[in-house]
Enzyme design. Sequence first.
Site, PDB file in Angstrom:
ATOM      1  N   SER A 134     -43.845  58.227  21.783  1.00 26.86           N
ATOM      2  CA  SER A 134     -42.500  58.748  22.022  1.00 26.86           C
ATOM      3  C   SER A 134     -42.573  59.653  23.240  1.00 26.86           C
ATOM      4  CB  SER A 134     -42.010  59.544  20.806  1.00 26.86           C
ATOM      5  OG  SER A 134     -41.897  58.719  19.675  1.00 26.86           O
ATOM      6  N   HIS A 139     -36.517  61.586  12.945  1.00 24.14           N
ATOM      7  CA  HIS A 139     -35.502  60.648  13.455  1.00 24.14           C
ATOM      8  C   HIS A 139     -34.650  60.162  12.277  1.00 24.14           C
ATOM      9  CE1 HIS A 139     -34.674  56.355  15.224  1.00 24.14           C
ATOM     10  NE2 HIS A 139     -33.631  57.134  15.343  1.00 24.14           N
ATOM     11  N   HIS A 142     -32.272  55.894  24.524  1.00 19.30           N
ATOM     12  CA  HIS A 142     -32.445  56.607  23.243  1.00 19.30           C
ATOM     13  C   HIS A 142     -33.630  56.106  22.442  1.00 19.30           C
ATOM     14  CE1 HIS A 142     -31.070  53.067  21.199  1.00 19.30           C
ATOM     15  NE2 HIS A 142     -30.937  53.664  20.048  1.00 19.30           N
ATOM     16  N   GLY A 143     -34.308  55.077  22.896  1.00 19.46           N
ATOM     17  CA  GLY A 143     -35.425  54.581  22.096  1.00 19.46           C
ATOM     18  C   GLY A 143     -35.960  53.287  22.660  1.00 19.46           C
ATOM     19  N   ASP A 171     -24.036  54.666  12.429  1.00 19.56           N
ATOM     20  CA  ASP A 171     -24.827  55.834  12.038  1.00 19.56           C
ATOM     21  C   ASP A 171     -24.494  56.985  12.987  1.00 19.56           C
ATOM     22  OD1 ASP A 171     -26.523  57.624  10.918  1.00 19.56           O
ATOM     23  OD2 ASP A 171     -28.349  56.472  11.236  1.00 19.56           O
ATOM     24  N   GLY A 211     -40.164  56.379  20.164  1.00 22.26           N
ATOM     25  CA  GLY A 211     -40.573  54.975  20.205  1.00 22.26           C
ATOM     26  C   GLY A 211     -40.281  54.365  18.854  1.00 22.26           C
ATOM     27  N   CYS A 254     -26.932  59.680  14.575  1.00 20.85           N
ATOM     28  CA  CYS A 254     -28.327  59.328  14.445  1.00 20.85           C
ATOM     29  C   CYS A 254     -28.961  60.107  15.599  1.00 20.85           C
ATOM     30  CB  CYS A 254     -28.492  57.830  14.650  1.00 20.85           C
ATOM     31  SG  CYS A 254     -30.177  57.299  14.427  1.00 20.85           S
TER      32      CYS A 254
END
Lengths: 473, 141
Positions: A377, A232, A396-397, A92, A371, A95
């Site tokens: 987040s 996102h 990144h998450g 992706d 998050g 992303c």
Amino acid sequence: MELRKKTDLIWEIPKQGEMKVAATIYASSRLLESIKNDLTLQQAWNVACLPGIQRMSYVMPDGHQGYGFPIGGVAAFDMDEGIISPGGVGYDINCGVRLLRTDFAEQDIAARRKDLLAEIFKEVPAGVGKGGITRLSRNVLKDILTKGAEWAVENGYGTKDDLLMTEEYGRMKDADPAHISDRALERGIPQLGTLGAGNHFLEIQKVSHIYDQDLARVFGIAAVGQVMVMIHCGSRGLGHQVASDYIELMENKLGIKGLPDRELIHAPIRSPLGQQYYKSMCGAVNYAFANRQMIAHWVRDVFAKVMGSAKGMRQVYDVCHNVAKIEKHTIDGKTREVCIHRKGATRSFGPGRQEIPEAYRAKGQPVIIPGSMGTASYLLVGTAEAEELSFSSTAHGAGRIMSRHEALRRFRGEQIRDELQKKGIELQSTSWKGVAEEAPAAYKDVDEVVRVSHEVGIGRLVARVVPVGVMKG
Amino acid sequence: MIEKFRFLDHTADAKFQAYGRTLEEAFVNAALATVSLMWEPAKVETKLDHPVDVQGRDLEQLLVRFLGEIIYLIETRSFLVAVVDDLTIEKADAGFRLRAVFRGDDRPAKYAIFGEVKAITYNEMRIDQGCPVTVQVVVDI
């Protein structure tokens, strides 16, 4: 495999065997336990063996097993001896995450929160097999691949200010759609302006904590309770097809002999195939920028309609987290260009970098870390130390810890919705099964991920946001 | 009758093994496993046919390209695969060639679509031509 503890949060796989450099993992012992559960460390090792790798193969605090490179993997390659790898960017492409601020406080939207979410759900196409707004011609699509978010703004989606507040100003200039296959274009046509499914989401959020008042103010956050919007998503089927196409082209041209993992396939950066992939990837990056630009525009429209005004809905920033870029970094005291791969990692430039928009340049780049669906987040800021520690990169998450299969065994979508509702979070989704798969408990604790980032110094905490309304594809 | 496919645990994505008495049957079952992540193939009408003709330098690449057709058809033709018929695999000039017919429906609104397969990967891919033939695939979702 030998793993040395350097500090409580820094671990190293010393250079050994075929490794050209060592590997560094930023993680607490708790995060490291889940990192050890899969092939992340082996993949970090594999990356350290690639031609032309510079200084270190890095794994960010949210690292987990990917294809070829680990997710949360960061690696820089010499421009002459180094490589570019589609598996080092991910399927992706671009992303990423976009964050909008608003002038509204939590209580202003409380009564109309449901309407806001329902309207956004109507305006922003999501889920599988749902087309975008228009049937694009191939020529228009190529224009979008070349111009990115600039195309969207020229066509009435948002403003030039949004471009200023986007990584790369919303357009990677090296894009060349001539190297993107017909099949990728075909997949891109119906999906422009769609959120997609899986872990992608759109949230109405409120600020729950401010760690740094001064920085928060610079980024547009005034107080706890302020309403924000987070988007996102990525380059949809087009980006996936570009990745698949170039993995195949590189295999056919260069062979797979000696590769421990087929998705580690790579080509020299300056070779024709390496350049074709890079220029195609830039096109997919641009598609994703245009995609988020359009979605942000529709969200503003909904706020204008439901709340009477979208004034003050300025873009805080938009970051990519699956990308390869040519950037200047200081290695062994010398500043030079390298090809940096960030796969499931966010750029975190510190103060002074020219790539940062002027309004933020003295402070550092905003870093947006989403998050999982329904959890907190974070907004962070890039640091000067990150240059030395991670080629200016951070997490990144959250990163999954439970398979989707296991999540489906344990949770039901409707039950997740009810639990979120009890916490004051509205949820809209195209699929209850998808909601169960994305259950908050299936993810690592994002609070722990950002704590490690902050304490190591690769990205510092600015503010925490929590959802009040979630739209899941 | 042997089990057609089985899902295994994979943290980030979906991993399955598909089985068959022959390589062809295992490939058909791999297609059904892929489809079952998005919709229930048994519920989809067989209204239309889509022929498939793909080549691969080896069996792994052939499998990636074959399963990739399912994604391509849903995204670009709104076509939901229900059944895979007449699947043949033969040696070709530079590797292998697969031909088959997908039968299904191009009216997605009629069915519950509950997932999205974004890419077929080589991650942990295995093609074991024992008894039964077993193919293992991780797909990006």
